[in-house]
Design an enzyme around this catalytic site. Sequence first.
Site, PDB file in Angstrom:
ATOM      1  N   LYS A  89      32.356  44.198  47.305  1.00 20.82           N
ATOM      2  CA  LYS A  89      32.003  43.582  46.018  1.00 20.82           C
ATOM      3  C   LYS A  89      30.584  43.010  46.152  1.00 20.82           C
ATOM      4  O   LYS A  89      30.287  42.257  47.065  1.00 20.82           O
ATOM      5  CB  LYS A  89      32.992  42.469  45.672  1.00 20.82           C
ATOM      6  CG  LYS A  89      32.891  41.994  44.241  1.00 20.82           C
ATOM      7  CD  LYS A  89      34.158  41.248  43.818  1.00 20.82           C
ATOM      8  CE  LYS A  89      34.199  41.087  42.303  1.00 20.82           C
ATOM      9  NZ  LYS A  89      35.472  40.483  41.834  1.00 20.82           N
ATOM     10  N   GLU A 131      50.354  36.220  35.219  1.00 23.82           N
ATOM     11  CA  GLU A 131      50.628  35.075  34.354  1.00 23.82           C
ATOM     12  C   GLU A 131      52.124  34.902  34.106  1.00 23.82           C
ATOM     13  O   GLU A 131      52.618  33.776  34.011  1.00 23.82           O
ATOM     14  CB  GLU A 131      49.878  35.239  33.025  1.00 23.82           C
ATOM     15  CG  GLU A 131      48.363  35.026  33.130  1.00 23.82           C
ATOM     16  CD  GLU A 131      47.618  36.224  33.696  1.00 23.82           C
ATOM     17  OE1 GLU A 131      48.229  37.292  33.882  1.00 23.82           O
ATOM     18  OE2 GLU A 131      46.403  36.090  33.955  1.00 23.82           O
ATOM     19  N   ARG A 144      49.889  36.926  27.792  1.00 22.84           N
ATOM     20  CA  ARG A 144      50.659  37.886  28.604  1.00 22.84           C
ATOM     21  C   ARG A 144      52.008  37.300  29.029  1.00 22.84           C
ATOM     22  O   ARG A 144      52.916  38.021  29.413  1.00 22.84           O
ATOM     23  CB  ARG A 144      49.822  38.290  29.821  1.00 22.84           C
ATOM     24  CG  ARG A 144      50.474  39.338  30.640  1.00 22.84           C
ATOM     25  CD  ARG A 144      49.557  40.158  31.463  1.00 22.84           C
ATOM     26  NE  ARG A 144      48.796  41.163  30.721  1.00 22.84           N
ATOM     27  CZ  ARG A 144      47.936  41.972  31.337  1.00 22.84           C
ATOM     28  NH1 ARG A 144      47.725  41.826  32.618  1.00 22.84           N
ATOM     29  NH2 ARG A 144      47.276  42.888  30.666  1.00 22.84           N
TER      30      ARG A 144
HETATM   31  C1  LIG Z   1      45.517  39.283  32.440  1.00 23.89           C
HETATM   32  C2  LIG Z   1      44.214  38.856  33.078  1.00 23.89           C
HETATM   33  N1  LIG Z   1      44.212  37.779  33.879  1.00 23.89           N
HETATM   34  C3  LIG Z   1      43.057  37.375  34.452  1.00 23.89           C
HETATM   35  C4  LIG Z   1      41.890  38.044  34.219  1.00 23.89           C
HETATM   36  C5  LIG Z   1      40.583  37.545  34.799  1.00 23.89           C
HETATM   37  N2  LIG Z   1      39.993  38.518  35.727  1.00 23.89           N
HETATM   38  C6  LIG Z   1      39.053  39.376  35.362  1.00 23.89           C
HETATM   39  S1  LIG Z   1      38.545  40.351  36.608  1.00 23.89           S
HETATM   40  C7  LIG Z   1      39.602  39.586  37.686  1.00 23.89           C
HETATM   41  C8  LIG Z   1      39.660  39.983  39.120  1.00 23.89           C
HETATM   42  C9  LIG Z   1      39.876  41.457  39.234  1.00 23.89           C
HETATM   43  O1  LIG Z   1      39.911  41.798  40.619  1.00 23.89           O
HETATM   44  P1  LIG Z   1      39.925  43.330  40.994  1.00 23.89           P
HETATM   45  O2  LIG Z   1      40.876  44.037  40.122  1.00 23.89           O
HETATM   46  O3  LIG Z   1      40.141  43.395  42.438  1.00 23.89           O
HETATM   47  O4  LIG Z   1      38.481  43.851  40.599  1.00 23.89           O
HETATM   48  P2  LIG Z   1      37.091  43.528  41.343  1.00 23.89           P
HETATM   49  O5  LIG Z   1      36.440  42.435  40.500  1.00 23.89           O
HETATM   50  O6  LIG Z   1      37.387  43.083  42.731  1.00 23.89           O
HETATM   51  O7  LIG Z   1      36.312  44.812  41.303  1.00 23.89           O
HETATM   52  C10 LIG Z   1      40.326  38.612  37.044  1.00 23.89           C
HETATM   53  C11 LIG Z   1      41.328  37.737  37.692  1.00 23.89           C
HETATM   54  C12 LIG Z   1      41.936  39.159  33.347  1.00 23.89           C
HETATM   55  N3  LIG Z   1      40.825  39.856  33.010  1.00 23.89           N
HETATM   56  N4  LIG Z   1      43.114  39.545  32.807  1.00 23.89           N
END
Ligand SMILES: Cc1ncc(C[n+]2csc(CCOP(=O)(O)OP(=O)(O)O)c2C)c(N)n1
Length: 665
Positions: A294, A391, A419
């Site tokens: 990342k 959630e 959600r």
């Molecule tokens: C239902 C929901 N909960 C929380 C989030 C906030 N959120 C956005 S990106 C993320 C992390 C995603 O991690 P990953 O899938 O590993 O992607 P990366 O950023 O590491 O590429 C979170 C928690 C969201 N978008 N949707």
Amino acid sequence: MTRLLDRIDRPQDLHGLSEEELQQVAQEVREHIIDTVGEIGGHFGANLGTCEIAVALHSLMDSPRDKILWDVGHQAYPHKILTGRRDQLATIRKYDGLAPFCAIFESEHDIMGAGHASTSIGYGVGLREGMRLKEHDVSARGAGDDGVPGRVVAVIGDGAMTGGVAFEAAHQAGGLGTPLVVILNDNGMSISPNVGALSRYFQGVRLKPKLWHGREKVEEALTDLPGVGGLVERVGPPVKGSMKLLNAEGELWESLDWAYVGVVDGHDVRALRRALRQAFAADRPVVVHVKTVKGKGFAPAEDGGLAGMEQWHAAKPGSIVGGAPAPKVPADPDAAPKPPTYTQVFGERMVEEVRADRRVVGITAAMNSGTGLNLLQEAEPQHYFDVGIAEQQALLFASGLALEGLKPVAAIYSTFLQRAYDQIVHDVALQELDVVLAMDRAGLVGDDGPTHHGVFDISYLRALPNMIVAAPRDEAELVHLLRTGIAFDGPFALRYPRGEGIGVPLPQVALTQEIGKGEVLRQGDRVAILGYGSGVQVGLQAAGLLREAGIETTVADGRFAKPIDVDLVRTLAREHELLVTIEEGVLPGGFGSAVFEAAEEHGIALTTAAGVAGATQLIRIGMPDRYVTHGAPKLLHAEVGYTGRAVALRVAAALGVPDGVLAEA
Ligand SMILES: Cc1ncc(C[n+]2csc(CCOP(=O)(O)OP(=O)(O)O)c2C)c(N)n1
Ligand SMILES: CC(=O)[C@@H](O)[C@H](O)COP(=O)(O)O
Ligand SMILES: [Mg+2]
């Protein structure tokens, strides 16, 4: 220097390039992001991690006939750059600019709308099974649809995989044998470091020394396994073709009847293309487990250094590949200190609440610093839980804690809490469990746009029996309402906006407030404004403008949307010819509706019609019945009329004040 990227106006322009050229394009995409997003702020780190994945996919696929789905979509800037939006990247997340995530109204290459996590595999199963149906049933095809199935690839992160709905989809795909490809983009990070057993499993696989480089490794792995080698030779292609690898890396997936390919170096275009070609050859769902970094290519952002939201000023290209960004524009030393954010106040108070009552526990769903619970994690780690992007589990976990006599506070953004609606209804409210819902990001959040605006929670919570629904008008009131919610023995929801408070002094002592009681803040005559949450500040601004036009306005804080302060409504209606409610939520079922319903139930003469003798006119001001776009909150509030001036103009019009009187104010 001419960039290859400047020749890529559509994804098909990648198809003629060599793998060395493709690798170069990926790096040019990375540099374009660093040079652009650094200036405007955005989801930075995640996008630096998907440059090679996007190039490899689009170089082998024919979008939009072939479908590429980006889970969440916060990491889709490379995809947008390669699909004709290279020169618009600087507008991303800005008002009238590119959408923050994938948006089906923005581009034919954005196959699904996103913003909330863990949905991509589900869409993928639907898309691919739809293709299978149309392949065999001509009458199911639309006009111009030749029924030839395209490839479907979902790119999902290790964080998003902790969202249960992703496994619901994997379960269905395995059951159907859907020929779908999932790229598991595993960087070990969610927004903060990923959590839970799944993350540990992925880490165990990802960090194994053996990186998958190609078929020879697959066959080697197969033939090396004792007792399997001979089988492979005898059985041959069917085993190899199915790529059913009998190795630990794939066991989680193979148990769901998925083939597994991995772990692939996610920054090596050649290895990615080779793995994808293997995956496309399969007749079943395949997961390609990809290891990425990342923030790749920009040291301060690597491994989540810059979660992505900071706005910083990258130096020009010299900052790339490990350089340090140019220093942030130095803050003006004479500028007044900014008020703390509601998030900061919440986080600090949670530490105090735990120290005052050891039954209190803070829960986040992968939004550690976003909710301010990072402060609790540091100060009282035993009283802090991160359930991952889950959630629904956050609320079930809270329900279990409450049944055990603890006092859980689930800190979840208003939009993400959507959600877990059934857990709120079926588990928390119906059973009257002692759970506090602390909904940050209530109202229009700004750059994240319609998928993230928290504008439905007043309505979706007020409908529930047993639920107390409240909102502080400022950061001091947040202190008191959090205390009130924790002290209350039952379901209690409070909401507060993204960003800074209004700069009022924070109380030394948190007070428990009387449930269902509002407060008059200033006394006027003809007009009363009854605000809810941030609506109180908008009302005070409107009152100031109206005073300049000679109109004295009463302003009150409703504080609770459920139960409503009926006595306050009765008094305001009786003493004023016009009552205006203001809330940063949709009107159906909102705070204004609650006021109207209360008046109707208690025989208070309130009508939305003007000039009815013996009745007070009610005007409800809130969010429009549409999805509000993305952009700076100030611009969005102006667009929807959620400003002091817009309210003042509506009041003046209702009172018959001649046009122009207010204009001078
Ligand atoms: C239902 C929901 N909960 C929380 C989030 C906030 N959120 C956005 S990106 C993320 C992390 C995603 O991690 P990953 O899938 O590993 O992607 P990366 O950023 O590491 O590429 C979170 C928690 C969201 N978008 N949707
Ligand atoms: C993509 C996503 O859902 C999160 O990164 C979100 O954008 C964070 O929002 P805040 O910046 O309001 O914490
Ligand atoms: Mg991740």
